[in-house]
Design a protein around this motif. Sequence first.
Motif, PDB file in Angstrom:
ATOM      1  N   VAL A  80       0.796  -1.045  -0.065  1.00  0.00           N
ATOM      2  CA  VAL A  80      -0.051   0.001   0.015  1.00  0.00           C
ATOM      3  C   VAL A  80       0.934   1.282  -0.053  1.00  0.00           C
ATOM      4  N   LEU A  81       0.701   2.094  -0.873  1.00  0.00           N
ATOM      5  CA  LEU A  81       1.538   3.258  -0.970  1.00  0.00           C
ATOM      6  C   LEU A  81       1.273   4.160   0.389  1.00  0.00           C
ATOM      7  N   SER A  82       2.258   4.602   0.839  1.00  0.00           N
ATOM      8  CA  SER A  82       2.211   5.550   1.949  1.00  0.00           C
ATOM      9  C   SER A  82       3.263   6.492   2.216  1.00  0.00           C
ATOM     10  N   GLY A  83       3.166   7.924   1.711  1.00  0.00           N
ATOM     11  CA  GLY A  83       4.005   8.803   1.433  1.00  0.00           C
ATOM     12  C   GLY A  83       4.938   8.486   0.128  1.00  0.00           C
ATOM     13  N   ASP A  84       6.313   8.261   0.425  1.00  0.00           N
ATOM     14  CA  ASP A  84       6.960   8.025  -0.668  1.00  0.00           C
ATOM     15  C   ASP A  84       7.532   6.380  -0.400  1.00  0.00           C
ATOM     16  N   ARG A  85       7.059   5.730   0.192  1.00  0.00           N
ATOM     17  CA  ARG A  85       7.322   4.206   0.749  1.00  0.00           C
ATOM     18  C   ARG A  85       6.106   3.464   0.639  1.00  0.00           C
ATOM     19  N   LEU A  86       6.451   2.102   0.906  1.00  0.00           N
ATOM     20  CA  LEU A  86       5.508   1.203   1.025  1.00  0.00           C
ATOM     21  C   LEU A  86       5.034   0.574   2.299  1.00  0.00           C
ATOM     22  N   VAL A  87       4.078   0.384   2.710  1.00  0.00           N
ATOM     23  CA  VAL A  87       3.554  -0.031   3.820  1.00  0.00           C
ATOM     24  C   VAL A  87       2.882  -1.542   3.462  1.00  0.00           C
ATOM     25  N   PHE A  88       2.321  -2.643   4.151  1.00  0.00           N
ATOM     26  CA  PHE A  88       1.767  -3.727   3.887  1.00  0.00           C
ATOM     27  C   PHE A  88       0.397  -4.044   4.865  1.00  0.00           C
ATOM     28  N   ALA A  89      -0.545  -4.538   3.819  1.00  0.00           N
ATOM     29  CA  ALA A  89      -1.792  -5.034   4.404  1.00  0.00           C
ATOM     30  C   ALA A  89      -2.273  -6.365   4.235  1.00  0.00           C
ATOM     31  N   PRO A  90      -2.767  -7.078   5.292  1.00  0.00           N
ATOM     32  CA  PRO A  90      -3.057  -8.411   5.103  1.00  0.00           C
ATOM     33  C   PRO A  90      -4.401  -8.609   3.874  1.00  0.00           C
ATOM     34  N   TRP A  91      -4.367  -9.456   3.001  1.00  0.00           N
ATOM     35  CA  TRP A  91      -5.218  -9.601   2.014  1.00  0.00           C
ATOM     36  C   TRP A  91      -5.737 -10.873   1.842  1.00  0.00           C
ATOM     37  N   ARG A  92      -6.656 -11.333   1.765  1.00  0.00           N
ATOM     38  CA  ARG A  92      -7.267 -12.876   1.350  1.00  0.00           C
ATOM     39  C   ARG A  92      -8.297 -12.369  -0.010  1.00  0.00           C
ATOM     40  N   PRO A  93      -8.287 -13.589  -0.863  1.00  0.00           N
ATOM     41  CA  PRO A  93      -9.202 -13.459  -2.089  1.00  0.00           C
ATOM     42  C   PRO A  93     -10.672 -13.155  -1.584  1.00  0.00           C
ATOM     43  N   ARG A 101      -3.094   5.686  -6.782  1.00  0.00           N
ATOM     44  CA  ARG A 101      -3.006   6.475  -7.859  1.00  0.00           C
ATOM     45  C   ARG A 101      -2.300   5.863  -9.104  1.00  0.00           C
ATOM     46  N   PHE A 102      -1.753   4.760  -9.054  1.00  0.00           N
ATOM     47  CA  PHE A 102      -1.312   4.212 -10.270  1.00  0.00           C
ATOM     48  C   PHE A 102      -2.328   3.137 -10.650  1.00  0.00           C
ATOM     49  N   GLY A 103      -3.297   3.165 -10.327  1.00  0.00           N
ATOM     50  CA  GLY A 103      -4.179   1.871 -10.999  1.00  0.00           C
ATOM     51  C   GLY A 103      -4.099   0.741 -10.273  1.00  0.00           C
ATOM     52  N   ILE A 104      -3.029   0.484  -9.284  1.00  0.00           N
ATOM     53  CA  ILE A 104      -2.914  -0.794  -8.878  1.00  0.00           C
ATOM     54  C   ILE A 104      -3.834  -1.146  -7.549  1.00  0.00           C
ATOM     55  N   PRO A 105      -4.713  -2.142  -7.554  1.00  0.00           N
ATOM     56  CA  PRO A 105      -5.491  -2.361  -6.482  1.00  0.00           C
ATOM     57  C   PRO A 105      -4.562  -2.727  -5.026  1.00  0.00           C
ATOM     58  N   GLU A 106      -5.424  -1.966  -3.955  1.00  0.00           N
ATOM     59  CA  GLU A 106      -4.763  -2.139  -2.712  1.00  0.00           C
ATOM     60  C   GLU A 106      -5.804  -2.363  -1.746  1.00  0.00           C
ATOM     61  N   PRO A 107      -5.447  -3.373  -0.662  1.00  0.00           N
ATOM     62  CA  PRO A 107      -6.573  -3.611   0.317  1.00  0.00           C
ATOM     63  C   PRO A 107      -7.195  -2.332   0.841  1.00  0.00           C
ATOM     64  N   VAL A 108      -8.276  -2.606   1.136  1.00  0.00           N
ATOM     65  CA  VAL A 108      -9.271  -1.359   1.902  1.00  0.00           C
ATOM     66  C   VAL A 108      -8.961  -1.981   3.469  1.00  0.00           C
ATOM     67  N   VAL A 109      -8.291  -1.476   4.128  1.00  0.00           N
ATOM     68  CA  VAL A 109      -8.224  -2.066   5.774  1.00  0.00           C
ATOM     69  C   VAL A 109      -7.821  -0.749   6.555  1.00  0.00           C
ATOM     70  N   ALA A 110      -8.259  -0.938   7.795  1.00  0.00           N
ATOM     71  CA  ALA A 110      -8.186   0.101   8.749  1.00  0.00           C
ATOM     72  C   ALA A 110      -6.874   0.438   8.961  1.00  0.00           C
ATOM     73  N   PRO A 111      -6.333   1.716   9.401  1.00  0.00           N
ATOM     74  CA  PRO A 111      -4.856   2.283   9.483  1.00  0.00           C
ATOM     75  C   PRO A 111      -3.959   1.170  10.270  1.00  0.00           C
ATOM     76  N   ASP A 112      -4.897   0.754  11.245  1.00  0.00           N
ATOM     77  CA  ASP A 112      -4.260  -0.021  12.621  1.00  0.00           C
ATOM     78  C   ASP A 112      -3.703  -1.240  11.968  1.00  0.00           C
ATOM     79  N   ALA A 113      -4.282  -1.747  10.756  1.00  0.00           N
ATOM     80  CA  ALA A 113      -4.051  -2.929  10.287  1.00  0.00           C
ATOM     81  C   ALA A 113      -2.892  -3.062   9.213  1.00  0.00           C
ATOM     82  N   LEU A 114      -2.317  -1.806   9.083  1.00  0.00           N
ATOM     83  CA  LEU A 114      -1.205  -1.796   8.100  1.00  0.00           C
ATOM     84  C   LEU A 114       0.117  -2.170   8.933  1.00  0.00           C
ATOM     85  N   LEU A 115       0.896  -2.797   8.146  1.00  0.00           N
ATOM     86  CA  LEU A 115       2.407  -3.499   8.608  1.00  0.00           C
ATOM     87  C   LEU A 115       3.485  -2.530   7.993  1.00  0.00           C
ATOM     88  N   GLU A 116       4.443  -2.314   8.627  1.00  0.00           N
ATOM     89  CA  GLU A 116       5.640  -1.497   8.175  1.00  0.00           C
ATOM     90  C   GLU A 116       6.403  -2.753   7.619  1.00  0.00           C
TER      91      GLU A 116
END
Length: 199
Positions: A80-93, A101-116
């Motif tokens: 998941v884009l975050s500023g000029d870096r990436l963070v990561f979100a758990p995702w299952r099909p 903004r680049f058209g790449i799908p990202e998980p829709v999660v609460a901010p506290d679910a994001l992992l560094e």
Amino acid sequence: MPAERADLLRPLRTQLRQRRRALVAAERIDAAQRLARHLLNLEFAPDDGPVAGYWAMDGEIALHAWQLGLPPGCRYCLPVLSGDRLVFAPWRPGDPLRPNRFGIPEPVVAPDALLEADAMRMVVMPLVGFDDRGQRLGMGGGWYDRTFAARRGVAPPPWLVGVGFELQRVPLPPPAPWDVPLDAACTEAGVHDFRKVER
């Protein structure tokens, strides 16, 4: 980036992207299955914890077979884009996604679910090209290099594994100071282990 290096990489990126897009569906499906076996059998493949993949686009090799074959203790994440870096979100099909903004799908999660980035056990990242010394050629945006800058000269985790088709293995010009090398690259043909390569 020095202008001469950029001039070398621009046509190479175009050529390699065209090569991977030219593969037919049957080749892609077979390659994704073979890639999954190589990733799951990596000597350092984790049995648990968060691991990161990506949403395949623009002819990139797909990760669905690897994701479905992960050990039960692993949590699959997407970047998941975050500023000029990436963070990561758990995702299952089936979990919700939205395009960034680049058209790449990202998980829709609460901010506290994001992992560094440093929470990841292993990160499987797309590439446009790679060489026999573990240098990765990306799209040129620097997202993975900025995100994993702390791994330069530092032991894993996270393990950094580039994936693509074997036709993407090519000689590359010397790396830039900010380039983060791969620990390994996996393709449909096998594993390229860079852990003992002189940098």
